[in-house]
Write a protein that holds these residues in place. Sequence first.
Motif, PDB file in Angstrom:
ATOM      1  N   GLY A 170       0.807  -1.212   0.000  1.00  0.00           N
ATOM      2  CA  GLY A 170       0.000   0.000   0.000  1.00  0.00           C
ATOM      3  C   GLY A 170       0.840   1.262   0.000  1.00  0.00           C
ATOM      4  N   ALA A 171       0.172   2.377  -0.216  1.00  0.00           N
ATOM      5  CA  ALA A 171       0.858   3.668  -0.186  1.00  0.00           C
ATOM      6  C   ALA A 171       1.295   3.990   1.244  1.00  0.00           C
ATOM      7  N   ALA A 172       2.436   4.656   1.371  1.00  0.00           N
ATOM      8  CA  ALA A 172       2.990   4.975   2.683  1.00  0.00           C
ATOM      9  C   ALA A 172       2.250   6.136   3.335  1.00  0.00           C
ATOM     10  N   THR A 173       2.221   6.107   4.666  1.00  0.00           N
ATOM     11  CA  THR A 173       1.783   7.243   5.463  1.00  0.00           C
ATOM     12  C   THR A 173       3.029   7.903   6.043  1.00  0.00           C
ATOM     13  N   THR A 174       3.205   9.199   5.817  1.00  0.00           N
ATOM     14  CA  THR A 174       4.380   9.911   6.325  1.00  0.00           C
ATOM     15  C   THR A 174       4.025  10.704   7.578  1.00  0.00           C
ATOM     16  N   PHE A 175       5.036  10.903   8.417  1.00  0.00           N
ATOM     17  CA  PHE A 175       4.808  11.548   9.713  1.00  0.00           C
ATOM     18  C   PHE A 175       6.082  12.266  10.143  1.00  0.00           C
ATOM     19  N   THR A 176       5.940  13.471  10.647  1.00  0.00           N
ATOM     20  CA  THR A 176       7.069  14.218  11.191  1.00  0.00           C
ATOM     21  C   THR A 176       7.180  13.925  12.687  1.00  0.00           C
ATOM     22  N   TYR A 177       8.322  13.369  13.097  1.00  0.00           N
ATOM     23  CA  TYR A 177       8.486  12.983  14.489  1.00  0.00           C
ATOM     24  C   TYR A 177       9.503  13.895  15.179  1.00  0.00           C
ATOM     25  N   THR A 178       9.437  13.906  16.508  1.00  0.00           N
ATOM     26  CA  THR A 178      10.363  14.690  17.320  1.00  0.00           C
ATOM     27  C   THR A 178      10.989  13.767  18.367  1.00  0.00           C
ATOM     28  N   ALA A 179      11.887  14.297  19.165  1.00  0.00           N
ATOM     29  CA  ALA A 179      12.593  13.504  20.163  1.00  0.00           C
ATOM     30  C   ALA A 179      11.715  13.290  21.390  1.00  0.00           C
ATOM     31  N   THR A 180      10.669  12.510  21.201  1.00  0.00           N
ATOM     32  CA  THR A 180       9.727  12.198  22.277  1.00  0.00           C
ATOM     33  C   THR A 180       8.941  10.956  21.865  1.00  0.00           C
ATOM     34  N   GLN A 202      10.472   3.494   7.664  1.00  0.00           N
ATOM     35  CA  GLN A 202      11.716   4.139   7.227  1.00  0.00           C
ATOM     36  C   GLN A 202      11.813   5.522   7.851  1.00  0.00           C
ATOM     37  N   THR A 203      13.028   5.964   8.130  1.00  0.00           N
ATOM     38  CA  THR A 203      13.256   7.356   8.487  1.00  0.00           C
ATOM     39  C   THR A 203      14.096   8.010   7.395  1.00  0.00           C
ATOM     40  N   ASP A 204      14.240   9.324   7.486  1.00  0.00           N
ATOM     41  CA  ASP A 204      15.031  10.040   6.486  1.00  0.00           C
ATOM     42  C   ASP A 204      16.497  10.128   6.883  1.00  0.00           C
ATOM     43  N   SER A 205      16.926   9.264   7.812  1.00  0.00           N
ATOM     44  CA  SER A 205      18.334   9.203   8.211  1.00  0.00           C
ATOM     45  C   SER A 205      18.853   7.793   8.001  1.00  0.00           C
ATOM     46  N   ASN A 206      19.966   7.679   7.245  1.00  0.00           N
ATOM     47  CA  ASN A 206      20.618   6.380   7.101  1.00  0.00           C
ATOM     48  C   ASN A 206      21.963   6.343   7.837  1.00  0.00           C
ATOM     49  N   ASP A 207      22.156   7.330   8.738  1.00  0.00           N
ATOM     50  CA  ASP A 207      23.397   7.401   9.514  1.00  0.00           C
ATOM     51  C   ASP A 207      23.232   6.842  10.924  1.00  0.00           C
ATOM     52  N   ALA A 208      21.997   6.879  11.451  1.00  0.00           N
ATOM     53  CA  ALA A 208      21.773   6.419  12.824  1.00  0.00           C
ATOM     54  C   ALA A 208      20.308   6.034  12.981  1.00  0.00           C
ATOM     55  N   ASP A 209      20.042   5.148  13.953  1.00  0.00           N
ATOM     56  CA  ASP A 209      18.666   4.792  14.306  1.00  0.00           C
ATOM     57  C   ASP A 209      18.097   5.881  15.207  1.00  0.00           C
ATOM     58  N   GLU A 210      17.263   6.735  14.666  1.00  0.00           N
ATOM     59  CA  GLU A 210      16.645   7.781  15.476  1.00  0.00           C
ATOM     60  C   GLU A 210      15.397   7.276  16.189  1.00  0.00           C
ATOM     61  N   ILE A 211      14.806   6.189  15.702  1.00  0.00           N
ATOM     62  CA  ILE A 211      13.677   5.557  16.371  1.00  0.00           C
ATOM     63  C   ILE A 211      14.234   4.536  17.363  1.00  0.00           C
ATOM     64  N   THR A 212      13.883   4.684  18.627  1.00  0.00           N
ATOM     65  CA  THR A 212      14.435   3.803  19.660  1.00  0.00           C
ATOM     66  C   THR A 212      13.441   2.744  20.121  1.00  0.00           C
ATOM     67  N   ASP A 213      12.154   3.065  20.159  1.00  0.00           N
ATOM     68  CA  ASP A 213      11.133   2.129  20.633  1.00  0.00           C
ATOM     69  C   ASP A 213       9.895   2.233  19.760  1.00  0.00           C
ATOM     70  N   MET A 277       0.320   3.038  16.166  1.00  0.00           N
ATOM     71  CA  MET A 277       1.609   2.760  16.798  1.00  0.00           C
ATOM     72  C   MET A 277       2.008   3.919  17.706  1.00  0.00           C
ATOM     73  N   GLN A 278       2.816   3.592  18.698  1.00  0.00           N
ATOM     74  CA  GLN A 278       3.496   4.612  19.490  1.00  0.00           C
ATOM     75  C   GLN A 278       4.988   4.496  19.193  1.00  0.00           C
ATOM     76  N   VAL A 279       5.579   5.611  18.807  1.00  0.00           N
ATOM     77  CA  VAL A 279       6.977   5.618  18.382  1.00  0.00           C
ATOM     78  C   VAL A 279       7.758   6.604  19.240  1.00  0.00           C
ATOM     79  N   THR A 280       8.894   6.144  19.766  1.00  0.00           N
ATOM     80  CA  THR A 280       9.783   6.996  20.549  1.00  0.00           C
ATOM     81  C   THR A 280      11.053   7.251  19.746  1.00  0.00           C
ATOM     82  N   ALA A 281      11.475   8.514  19.685  1.00  0.00           N
ATOM     83  CA  ALA A 281      12.668   8.888  18.927  1.00  0.00           C
ATOM     84  C   ALA A 281      13.597   9.710  19.805  1.00  0.00           C
ATOM     85  N   ASP A 282      14.888   9.703  19.450  1.00  0.00           N
ATOM     86  CA  ASP A 282      15.856  10.529  20.176  1.00  0.00           C
ATOM     87  C   ASP A 282      16.321  11.716  19.345  1.00  0.00           C
ATOM     88  N   ALA A 283      15.667  11.932  18.199  1.00  0.00           N
ATOM     89  CA  ALA A 283      15.953  13.086  17.334  1.00  0.00           C
ATOM     90  C   ALA A 283      14.711  13.339  16.496  1.00  0.00           C
TER      91      ALA A 283
END
Length: 327
Positions: A170-180, A202-213, A277-283
Amino acid sequence: MSGVRYTLVESNTTDYPTNAAQTFNRGFNLPGGAVDEIIMRLTFNMNAAADLDGDTSNIIDSLRIVLNGETCWDFQAQVAAADDAGPGAFGYLMNSLGRGRSTDVPSGDLAATDLREYYVRIPVGRNLAAGISRMEYSLGYAALSAASSAGTLEWWVRYNPAMQTTTTLGAATTFTYTATTQQIVCRVPQNVPGTLAGVFIQTDSNDADEITDIRIVSQSDFAMDVDMWRLLNGDLDNGISAFIPGSSTTQQTYVCEAVGQIFIPLYSLSLKDDLRMQVTADAGGTLSATPVITSPIAGKPAPAQVQTQSVPTNIADAVLDDSGAQN
């Protein structure tokens, strides 16, 4: 048609990547039948082996496949770049649906290290009507580091009457996340039958895992560490394979994570509601959630279009009418 059969349905020398991002749109006819999977074979010569650091799936930016007017595959990468030396987002997703669905031929097995030969096996599981059917595709590439040449793109179809599932991306759902911690709702198609086999995040970073939980609300009362999800989906046991020239040019390289992306198995979760879903990020950044939907194959290939009104003809009656003998 009985048993497995492979058919080459399209080949061209234009739809291959080069040193500029580009998108190709094309359509072609193909025979009807039980289409199990669509196979893409891509070859091209680079200016130098270093023009693409990782596997070829790193430069697949988008792919949409439409069969007889039905969109059955709608992929969009958050990150697609030739200088990424890890597994590509597209290849990671494909191989999460079964090993060997996205594979480069190691350059050590080719005539030159700057030659790429790449295969993708896309599961669709569609019973197409007998006769002539139609496939349309839109394929987007990220830019290589330098120009390429002598490219070829081939599309093959595997017909298999023993296929058991229909697969829809299916088509993706996009979301802007913050460090919370935040709640995310992945919208699922309302006109597609079946259940959720998984979701690709997927996130827009391929340098680090910004999603932690990540917590799947309907399947857990607690947030689960992203590495725990990698345990559950098989990634952690070196479950990811990709051709990484910097590691080996004669075989696939196995790794335990694809940084910035993860496939979460959902074990045929029903489509009675959107995926919450509930998503926790550090960035902060942007993520996308792409649903993978499967359903059992129902029935046989649809019949070709037929008329619903009969047209009786009788030459004897026509001759009699024209003769005037009954007048």
